[in-house]
Design an enzyme around this catalytic site. Sequence first.
Site, PDB file in Angstrom:
ATOM      1  N   CYS A 301       3.105   2.442  99.972  1.00 52.14           N
ATOM      2  CA  CYS A 301       2.094   1.688 100.385  1.00 52.14           C
ATOM      3  C   CYS A 301       0.747   2.384 100.453  1.00 52.14           C
ATOM      4  CB  CYS A 301       2.438   0.975 101.552  1.00 52.14           C
ATOM      5  SG  CYS A 301       2.518   1.722 103.136  1.00 52.14           S
ATOM      6  N   HIS A 349       2.458   0.023 107.501  1.00 52.10           N
ATOM      7  CA  HIS A 349       2.480  -0.612 106.277  1.00 52.10           C
ATOM      8  C   HIS A 349       0.976  -1.095 106.009  1.00 52.10           C
ATOM      9  CE1 HIS A 349       4.430  -2.146 102.719  1.00 52.10           C
ATOM     10  NE2 HIS A 349       3.482  -3.239 102.726  1.00 52.10           N
ATOM     11  N   HIS A 361       0.603  -5.067  97.192  1.00 51.98           N
ATOM     12  CA  HIS A 361       0.881  -4.058  98.000  1.00 51.98           C
ATOM     13  C   HIS A 361       2.170  -3.410  97.599  1.00 51.98           C
ATOM     14  CE1 HIS A 361       4.217  -6.155 100.457  1.00 51.98           C
ATOM     15  NE2 HIS A 361       3.935  -6.791  99.668  1.00 51.98           N
TER      16      HIS A 361
END
Length: 386
Positions: A301, A349, A361
């Site tokens: 990420c 994240h 993402h």
Amino acid sequence: MPALASHRKPRTRVRTTTPAVGLTTAALASVTLLSTQSATAAPAEPKPSIEEVQKKVDALYRQAGTATQQYNKAKSASAEQRSKVDALLEAAAKRADKLNETRGELGNYAAAQYRSGSIAPTATFFLADDPQSYFDQDQLMARMTSQQQKAVADFRTQQKEAAAKRVEATKSLETLTESQATLRTSKQQVQTKLTEARSLLSELTAEEKARLAELEREKEAEAKRKAEELARQQAAKEKAEQAAKEEAAKEDAGSGTGTETGGTGSDSGYASKAEKVLAFARAQIGKPYVWGATGPSSYDCSGLTQAAWKEAGVDLPRTTWDQVEVGTRVATADLQPGDLVFFYDDISHVGIYKGDGMMIHAPKPGANVREESIYYMPIYGSVRPA
């Protein structure tokens, strides 16, 4: 003489039952023991529901995400420390070379004195392993030329600097060793969590997997609904702001004064960078998530957000924990394309906001880079990096 008849009664053979009694007792004891064990044994744990499996798997992936950020941090620190150690070792080597040059120069002075026949204490000073012990002897220094005194002073300085560099390099090597140990630990933690998650999923029946997929679709649908609501709110807000600008422009025109109704320079500058960021991110859609990866064939990420913003000329740090500290904090309602949205309480994240409540993402192991609602996970906060 005839033998006398015996008056003893013949012995009656009595059959013993002791072994049978013993066997019966042992059997009863065994039955009693088994009954006791059956009564005290813990009941088998019930099989977890699909909802519980989903929560467990999500938790394991989240923990793996946290461990991935720890890995990224340790890897970054290890690389920086390695560069520092290499630079220090190179500097220490250069100091040693200079020290040897000065030592050679002092040796030349001593050889000259030897050839002239005056080897005594000055030459001893030049050839000593530790000239410092002679340095403070005023009568000896008085016999040296200014050039010789400068050579001795340089030697003394370089000796101290070389020793200091060696100590600094040693400490940096120790720090590097610690960083590498952390790196190995974090890597093992990631692998352990992912193995647990895969193991749980592998035990599901086809029917259970179908039910799990249905739960995922329900979760995605709810997240999409929230994203659409945010998009409507943002559109209404933008429309109201535009109407207010147009009304202000009419009033200014009537009064004879001019007002700039377009966006500010900073807003247009950010929008231009955001376009580059999103163009890069869209081009990565479909590429696999791989923990610790920074491209170009796969990403985690924070590796994706770092690479995307680099396209716009902005260097972001490696981890989500450092990226969240860059730029300006913004509320969810005020998000603009290009902003970074962070998730979970531990900020493990991150995704790139693309507008309309959606983001691009790199989700998790086994998934590809994709567009998704920002409400798919609990939001921690958002930042505008530039």
